[in-house]
Scaffold this motif. Structure first.
Motif, PDB file in Angstrom:
ATOM      1  N   THR A 112       2.989   0.491   9.411  1.00  0.00           N
ATOM      2  CA  THR A 112       3.061   1.933   9.150  1.00  0.00           C
ATOM      3  C   THR A 112       1.676   2.492   8.837  1.00  0.00           C
ATOM      4  O   THR A 112       1.493   3.216   7.862  1.00  0.00           O
ATOM      5  N   ARG A 113       0.673   2.159   9.655  1.00  0.00           N
ATOM      6  CA  ARG A 113      -0.696   2.583   9.351  1.00  0.00           C
ATOM      7  C   ARG A 113      -0.818   4.098   9.198  1.00  0.00           C
ATOM      8  O   ARG A 113      -1.472   4.588   8.261  1.00  0.00           O
ATOM      9  N   LEU A 114      -0.247   4.862  10.121  1.00  0.00           N
ATOM     10  CA  LEU A 114      -0.404   6.313  10.063  1.00  0.00           C
ATOM     11  C   LEU A 114       0.177   6.876   8.772  1.00  0.00           C
ATOM     12  O   LEU A 114      -0.386   7.791   8.167  1.00  0.00           O
ATOM     13  N   ALA A 115       1.315   6.328   8.328  1.00  0.00           N
ATOM     14  CA  ALA A 115       1.920   6.804   7.087  1.00  0.00           C
ATOM     15  C   ALA A 115       1.074   6.444   5.881  1.00  0.00           C
ATOM     16  O   ALA A 115       0.979   7.199   4.912  1.00  0.00           O
ATOM     17  N   VAL A 116       0.433   5.257   5.913  1.00  0.00           N
ATOM     18  CA  VAL A 116      -0.454   4.852   4.814  1.00  0.00           C
ATOM     19  C   VAL A 116      -1.677   5.760   4.764  1.00  0.00           C
ATOM     20  O   VAL A 116      -2.078   6.233   3.692  1.00  0.00           O
ATOM     21  N   GLU A 117      -2.287   6.036   5.924  1.00  0.00           N
ATOM     22  CA  GLU A 117      -3.481   6.874   5.939  1.00  0.00           C
ATOM     23  C   GLU A 117      -3.153   8.326   5.598  1.00  0.00           C
ATOM     24  O   GLU A 117      -3.968   9.029   5.001  1.00  0.00           O
ATOM     25  N   GLU A 118      -1.954   8.771   5.964  1.00  0.00           N
ATOM     26  CA  GLU A 118      -1.539  10.115   5.577  1.00  0.00           C
ATOM     27  C   GLU A 118      -1.416  10.219   4.057  1.00  0.00           C
ATOM     28  O   GLU A 118      -1.807  11.224   3.448  1.00  0.00           O
ATOM     29  N   ALA A 146       0.853  -1.180   0.000  1.00  0.00           N
ATOM     30  CA  ALA A 146       0.000   0.000   0.000  1.00  0.00           C
ATOM     31  C   ALA A 146       0.890   1.231   0.000  1.00  0.00           C
ATOM     32  O   ALA A 146       1.950   1.231   0.643  1.00  0.00           O
ATOM     33  N   PRO A 147       0.510   2.294  -0.705  1.00  0.00           N
ATOM     34  CA  PRO A 147       1.340   3.497  -0.728  1.00  0.00           C
ATOM     35  C   PRO A 147       1.352   4.173   0.640  1.00  0.00           C
ATOM     36  O   PRO A 147       0.317   4.310   1.293  1.00  0.00           O
ATOM     37  N   LEU A 148       2.530   4.559   1.077  1.00  0.00           N
ATOM     38  CA  LEU A 148       2.642   5.300   2.331  1.00  0.00           C
ATOM     39  C   LEU A 148       3.541   6.504   2.111  1.00  0.00           C
ATOM     40  O   LEU A 148       4.385   6.517   1.213  1.00  0.00           O
ATOM     41  N   GLU A 200       7.896  11.376   0.547  1.00  0.00           N
ATOM     42  CA  GLU A 200       7.865  10.605  -0.688  1.00  0.00           C
ATOM     43  C   GLU A 200       6.894   9.436  -0.568  1.00  0.00           C
ATOM     44  O   GLU A 200       6.711   8.872   0.509  1.00  0.00           O
ATOM     45  N   LEU A 201       6.290   9.084  -1.706  1.00  0.00           N
ATOM     46  CA  LEU A 201       5.330   7.988  -1.752  1.00  0.00           C
ATOM     47  C   LEU A 201       6.075   6.678  -2.010  1.00  0.00           C
ATOM     48  O   LEU A 201       6.832   6.566  -2.979  1.00  0.00           O
ATOM     49  N   THR A 240      -4.913  10.532   2.551  1.00  0.00           N
ATOM     50  CA  THR A 240      -5.600  11.817   2.727  1.00  0.00           C
ATOM     51  C   THR A 240      -4.906  12.953   1.981  1.00  0.00           C
ATOM     52  O   THR A 240      -5.533  13.974   1.716  1.00  0.00           O
ATOM     53  N   THR A 241      -3.636  12.761   1.647  1.00  0.00           N
ATOM     54  CA  THR A 241      -2.917  13.759   0.844  1.00  0.00           C
ATOM     55  C   THR A 241      -2.328  13.044  -0.369  1.00  0.00           C
ATOM     56  O   THR A 241      -1.116  12.846  -0.461  1.00  0.00           O
ATOM     57  N   PRO A 242      -3.183  12.600  -1.305  1.00  0.00           N
ATOM     58  CA  PRO A 242      -2.715  11.751  -2.410  1.00  0.00           C
ATOM     59  C   PRO A 242      -1.686  12.447  -3.287  1.00  0.00           C
ATOM     60  O   PRO A 242      -1.762  13.649  -3.527  1.00  0.00           O
ATOM     61  N   GLN A 243      -0.748  11.669  -3.751  1.00  0.00           N
ATOM     62  CA  GLN A 243       0.280  12.132  -4.666  1.00  0.00           C
ATOM     63  C   GLN A 243      -0.107  11.761  -6.094  1.00  0.00           C
ATOM     64  O   GLN A 243      -0.916  10.847  -6.303  1.00  0.00           O
ATOM     65  N   PRO A 244       0.475  12.418  -7.090  1.00  0.00           N
ATOM     66  CA  PRO A 244       0.162  12.064  -8.483  1.00  0.00           C
ATOM     67  C   PRO A 244       0.450  10.596  -8.764  1.00  0.00           C
ATOM     68  O   PRO A 244       1.512  10.079  -8.409  1.00  0.00           O
TER      69      PRO A 244
END
Length: 306
Positions: free
Chosen positions: A211-217, A185-187, A192-193, A220-224
């Motif tokens: 790394t749940r918090l990093a995944v949810e972050e 999953a992207p984190l 950096e993603l 909520t702030t999606p990268q291209p």
């Protein structure tokens, strides 16, 4: 045109010494007592550090440190050294001696300007879902050394869980949720993603990094180019949190001044109970030093920055 899809992982129960629950262990499983001659060797290293002299060779401690490396890689995944005089010569000498010991285990990794980072007691978290999510050490390294210089009698204990035991309990309760935790999953990490799964098995070597918090972050702030989270990932995270909170799984330790706790963060998850502090901040009731180490036998399955 045929589209190739990557087969879903087929998780299997984890076994071995690193798969444990608190009730399985006694102090003999994780305590490494240090004799007087080995302690005297570190005493000489601390004295040299105080005088800004080159450290003496740690010939008597070397076999103990080799045993520590084995315990971290193929044993319980953690251990605690007791009997070393780390707390008797001041923080600066302790930092230098910790770095010397780390160099016997592998390659110390730089933090913010120095490999050795000061940690003190963490203030109480506020309410909400973020506070309810367990926060574990997720540093990109193969071993973390936590040196206790001071620990107040009323300080909370340090909690450790076996990632393999957590894995097996999630498998027992919900295999579909476990499969989600094997999917990358992207984190968001250092801005950096990066795609990463909680559980991986590469070449037969099990590794886990939560790394749940990093995944949810990242969600909520999606990268291209970032894909949305799968529908089953948050429920899988919720189950993982519930399992990690099971009292039967968590071993609670109360380090004493001079104790050195070492753990492999890919096999053993330690709850974060300390916060990074600047070296010039006032003394605190809880004073620890952290050293991150890269080792020859690494379970990191993706190249990560040191």
């Amino acid at each position: 045109m045929t589209t190739l899809t990557r087969p879903r992982p087929r998780p299997a129960p984890q076994t071995g010494p690193a798969v444990w629950v608190a009730g399985d262990l006694t102090a003999a499983d994780w305590m490494v007592p240090v004799g007087t001659e080995e302690a005297a060797e570190l005493e000489a290293a601390l004295t040299a550090a105080e005088a800004a002299a080159p450290p003496p060779p740690l010939t008597r401690l070397a076999p103990i440190l080799a045993d520590v490396a084995t315990r971290l890689d193929t044993g319980r995944g953690f251990c605690l050294l007791r009997g070393l005089p780390f707390d008797r010569h001041g923080a600066a000498a302790a930092d230098a001696a910790l770095l010397t010991l780390g160099e016997h285990l592998g390659k110390p990794l730089n933090g913010q300007g120095s490999p050795v980072t000061r940690l003190t007691g963490r203030p109480e978290e506020g309410g909400g879902a973020r506070a309810a999510t367990p926060r574990f050490h997720i540093e990109a390294c193969d071993a973390i050394a936590l040196l206790c210089l001071a620990n107040a009698p009323d300080a909370p204990p340090h909690g450790l869980v076996s990632a393999g035991a957590v894995h097996n309990e999630v498998m027992r309760r919900d295999r579909t949720a476990l499969a989600e935790l094997y999917e990358p999953a992207p984190l968001l990490e250092d801005g950096e993603l990066t795609p990463r799964a909680v559980f991986t098995v590469t070449g037969g070597a099990f590794a886990a990094r939560y790394t749940r918090l990093a995944v949810e972050e990242a969600a909520t702030t999606p990268q291209p180019g970032a894909a949305p989270l799968s529908a089953g990932l948050r429920p899988a995270f919720d189950l993982l949190d519930a399992v990690c909170a099971e009292p039967a799984l968590m071993l609670k330790l109360e380090p004493r001044p001079g104790d050195l706790l070492l753990f492999n963060p890919h096999l053993v998850w330690k709850l974060r109970s300390l916060a990074e502090t600047t070296p010039d901040a006032p003394a605190a009731p809880q004073e620890f030093r952290r050293l991150r180490i890269a080792m020859a036998h690494s379970r990191r399955t993706v190249a990560e920055p040191g």
